[in-house]
Enzyme design. Structure first.
Site, mmCIF file in Angstrom:
data_model
loop_
_atom_site.group_PDB
_atom_site.id
_atom_site.type_symbol
_atom_site.label_atom_id
_atom_site.label_comp_id
_atom_site.label_asym_id
_atom_site.label_seq_id
_atom_site.Cartn_x
_atom_site.Cartn_y
_atom_site.Cartn_z
ATOM 1 N N HIS A 81 -3.458 -5.641 -11.711
ATOM 2 C CA HIS A 81 -1.945 -6.376 -12.168
ATOM 3 C C HIS A 81 -2.253 -7.026 -14.001
ATOM 4 O O HIS A 81 -3.096 -7.240 -14.213
ATOM 5 C CB HIS A 81 -1.603 -7.950 -11.458
ATOM 6 C CG HIS A 81 -1.005 -7.133 -10.191
ATOM 7 N ND1 HIS A 81 -1.046 -6.083 -10.007
ATOM 8 C CD2 HIS A 81 -1.274 -8.121 -9.634
ATOM 9 C CE1 HIS A 81 -0.343 -5.886 -8.350
ATOM 10 N NE2 HIS A 81 -0.695 -6.898 -7.823
ATOM 11 N N CYS A 88 -2.279 -12.269 -5.528
ATOM 12 C CA CYS A 88 -3.123 -11.381 -6.328
ATOM 13 C C CYS A 88 -2.815 -11.976 -8.227
ATOM 14 O O CYS A 88 -3.572 -12.110 -9.225
ATOM 15 C CB CYS A 88 -3.381 -10.004 -6.654
ATOM 16 S SG CYS A 88 -1.137 -9.549 -5.710
HETATM 17 N N1 NAP Z 1 -3.058 -5.452 -1.589
HETATM 18 C C1 NAP Z 1 -3.067 -6.186 -2.670
HETATM 19 O O1 NAP Z 1 -3.211 -5.844 -3.416
HETATM 20 C C2 NAP Z 1 -3.371 -7.803 -2.251
HETATM 21 C C3 NAP Z 1 -3.934 -8.192 -3.265
HETATM 22 C C4 NAP Z 1 -3.725 -9.798 -2.537
HETATM 23 C C5 NAP Z 1 -3.115 -9.504 -1.343
HETATM 24 N N2 NAP Z 1 -2.992 -9.059 -0.259
HETATM 25 C C6 NAP Z 1 -2.515 -9.508 1.020
HETATM 26 O O2 NAP Z 1 -3.683 -8.956 1.998
HETATM 27 C C7 NAP Z 1 -2.918 -8.110 3.459
HETATM 28 C C8 NAP Z 1 -3.994 -7.418 3.667
HETATM 29 O O3 NAP Z 1 -3.028 -6.292 2.585
HETATM 30 P P1 NAP Z 1 -3.180 -4.578 2.643
HETATM 31 O O4 NAP Z 1 -2.350 -4.163 1.080
HETATM 32 O O5 NAP Z 1 -4.632 -4.088 2.319
HETATM 33 O O6 NAP Z 1 -2.347 -3.763 2.826
HETATM 34 P P2 NAP Z 1 -2.218 -2.849 4.132
HETATM 35 O O7 NAP Z 1 -2.884 -1.426 3.185
HETATM 36 O O8 NAP Z 1 -0.698 -2.131 4.050
HETATM 37 O O9 NAP Z 1 -3.166 -3.033 5.432
HETATM 38 C C9 NAP Z 1 -2.521 -3.733 7.510
HETATM 39 C C10 NAP Z 1 -3.784 -3.389 7.596
HETATM 40 O O10 NAP Z 1 -3.278 -4.134 9.043
HETATM 41 C C11 NAP Z 1 -3.573 -4.065 9.851
HETATM 42 N N3 NAP Z 1 -2.640 -4.274 10.507
HETATM 43 C C12 NAP Z 1 -1.566 -3.400 10.489
HETATM 44 N N4 NAP Z 1 -0.544 -4.141 11.334
HETATM 45 C C13 NAP Z 1 -1.398 -5.034 12.345
HETATM 46 C C14 NAP Z 1 -0.929 -5.238 13.740
HETATM 47 N N5 NAP Z 1 -0.167 -5.591 14.129
HETATM 48 N N6 NAP Z 1 -2.144 -5.794 14.707
HETATM 49 C C15 NAP Z 1 -3.489 -5.937 13.837
HETATM 50 N N7 NAP Z 1 -3.494 -4.558 12.200
HETATM 51 C C16 NAP Z 1 -2.353 -4.243 11.652
HETATM 52 C C17 NAP Z 1 -3.141 -2.560 9.078
HETATM 53 O O11 NAP Z 1 -3.901 -1.757 10.219
HETATM 54 P P3 NAP Z 1 -3.568 -0.436 10.984
HETATM 55 O O12 NAP Z 1 -4.663 0.872 9.442
HETATM 56 O O13 NAP Z 1 -3.997 0.112 11.409
HETATM 57 O O14 NAP Z 1 -1.953 0.264 10.778
HETATM 58 C C18 NAP Z 1 -4.476 -2.451 8.548
HETATM 59 O O15 NAP Z 1 -5.649 -2.138 8.555
HETATM 60 C C19 NAP Z 1 -1.239 -8.594 3.544
HETATM 61 O O16 NAP Z 1 -1.207 -10.120 3.757
HETATM 62 C C20 NAP Z 1 -1.608 -8.864 1.957
HETATM 63 O O17 NAP Z 1 -0.216 -8.880 1.557
HETATM 64 C C21 NAP Z 1 -2.840 -7.965 -0.292
#
Ligand code: NAP
Length: 355
Positions: A245, A151
């Site tokens: 950010h 990001c």
């Molecule tokens: N947040 C940001 O600003 C941002 C920016 C750039 C990149 N990212 C990247 O994008 C990705 C997602 O980030 P996020 O912020 O959305 O995270 P998050 O809010 O923690 O969401 C994680 C998601 O993955 C699912 N998950 C967790 N464990 C799993 C498993 N074992 N099998 C299948 N699904 C699973 C969760 O499902 P449940 O609800 O069922 O647990 C949820 O849908 C990460 O790799 C992060 O580094 C995030």
């Protein structure tokens, strides 16, 4: 014809942004939602802890949420998979899907540094998509994996692009103030961040430094070559802001004594060279918006400019250490830095006839 898409990690923060951006998209139709097994048997509306300030679309809230499963995506005849999975579990399923002919656009960090995996910030390096030919040959995949940059990297490199093109950039120091939402839906307990600042985000500084030189790199015979003439040093910090950010950037330019007005003009007139004229639905009209007030940009006021796809730059001024320029840039981490960038990449692939 509409392309059918799947979202992996659909209940998370980036997954929710994907739903907001893809619902009623003119080219894409949301067909499959998957997350961890804890949502099995439930609808999306029953399983998600929705935090976005527009309502969950009713049709989407009634869709089932499946546990992560490549087989069902293949069976459903999906064209594009958007992955918002945690890093630890993303790689195996993403590779499996690419092997079985799916186009995977992923926000997870693993594989971003592999030379045959394009790391795309469309306005900056859309041409790196050509590396997919090498990827397919090398790995024997009929599908493909494209990665969305980190990001902070996405926001920073977009702001740097007109300086890079018009003045040359040698060395850059980047200091970030990153929002809580960057850590995911449950990533950062309030006890740790309220009334506080955390001066460390695991792996983040390395990502910003290494990804940036790949994004400003070039296409070689074996994949993308990093730009070794660009040196980036990053210090990354978590602050008590929900979304957006903010990054302080200090740059040494090849062209010495560039006038500040010329730098302002280059940023304001930047049209997103690499996708200029492609008319992609998620492409912001102005990728960079320059504010002249001394106290802008601010996350609360500026984070959703260009529907979250523009970055907002302010305080462009002379830097006496580098005899260059310094400025502040702000962008939405979940849109420009994640889901929005992913959707823009998908649109680019459609326009190029790769999906
Ligand atoms: N947040 C940001 O600003 C941002 C920016 C750039 C990149 N990212 C990247 O994008 C990705 C997602 O980030 P996020 O912020 O959305 O995270 P998050 O809010 O923690 O969401 C994680 C998601 O993955 C699912 N998950 C967790 N464990 C799993 C498993 N074992 N099998 C299948 N699904 C699973 C969760 O499902 P449940 O609800 O069922 O647990 C949820 O849908 C990460 O790799 C992060 O580094 C995030």
């Amino acid at each position: 014809m509409m392309k059918r898409v799947a979202i992996l990690g659909a209940t998370g923060l980036v997954g929710q942004r994907f739903i907001q951006l893809l619902y009623k998209h003119p080219w894409f139709e949301i067909a499959v939602l998957q997350s961890s097994g804890k949502s099995a048997g439930k609808t999306y509306g029953e399983s998600v802890k929705w935090v976005i300030d527009t309502d969950i679309p009713v049709e989407i809230s009634q869709l089932p949420v499946e546990p992560l499963n490549a087989e069902s995506i293949v069976k459903e005849g999906i064209d594009i998979v958007f992955s918002a999975l945690p890093s630890e579990i993303a790689t195996d399923v993403e590779k499996e899907l690419a092997r079985r002919g799916l186009i995977v656009i992923s926000n997870a960090s693993p594989m971003r540094m592999e030379p045959d995996i394009p790391l795309i910030n469309p306005e900056v390096n859309a041409d790196h998509i050509e590396v997919l030919e090498i990827q397919r040959k090398k790995r024997g995949w009929s599908g493909a994996i494209v990665k969305v940059p980190n990001c902070t990297t996405s926001i920073f490199t977009l702001s740097l692009k007109p300086l890079y093109d018009d003045f040359g950039v040698k060395r850059v120091v980047v200091s970030s103030m990153q929002a809580i939402s960057g850590a995911g839906l449950t990533g950062l307990p309030s006890m740790f961040i309220m009334d506080n600042l955390i001066p460390y985000i695991e792996g983040e500084e390395e990502k910003v430094e290494e990804e940036s030189t790949k994004i400003f790199g070039s296409l070689g015979s074996d994949g993308i070559l990093h730009n070794n003439n660009l040196l980036v040093s990053a210090s990354c910090h978590r602050v008590m802001v929900l979304e957006g950010h903010t990054i302080a950037v200090f740059a040494e330019l090849e062209k010495k004594n560039a006038a500040i007005e010329d730098i302002v003009r280059a940023m304001e007139e930047f049209k997103g060279n690499k996708i200029k004229g492609l008319n992609l639905p998620t492409q912001p009209e102005k990728p960079i918006i320059v504010r002249r007030e001394l106290d802008r940009p601010q996350p609360r006021l500026d984070r959703y400019e260009g529907r979250g796809m523009s970055v907002v730059v302010g305080r462009i001024r002379h830097d006496k250490v580098f005899n260059g320029v310094k400025y502040i840039v702000l962008g939405s981490n979940t849109i420009r830095g994640a889901a929005g960038n992913g959707v823009l990449i998908a649109e680019l692939l459609v326009r190029k006839g790769l999906v």
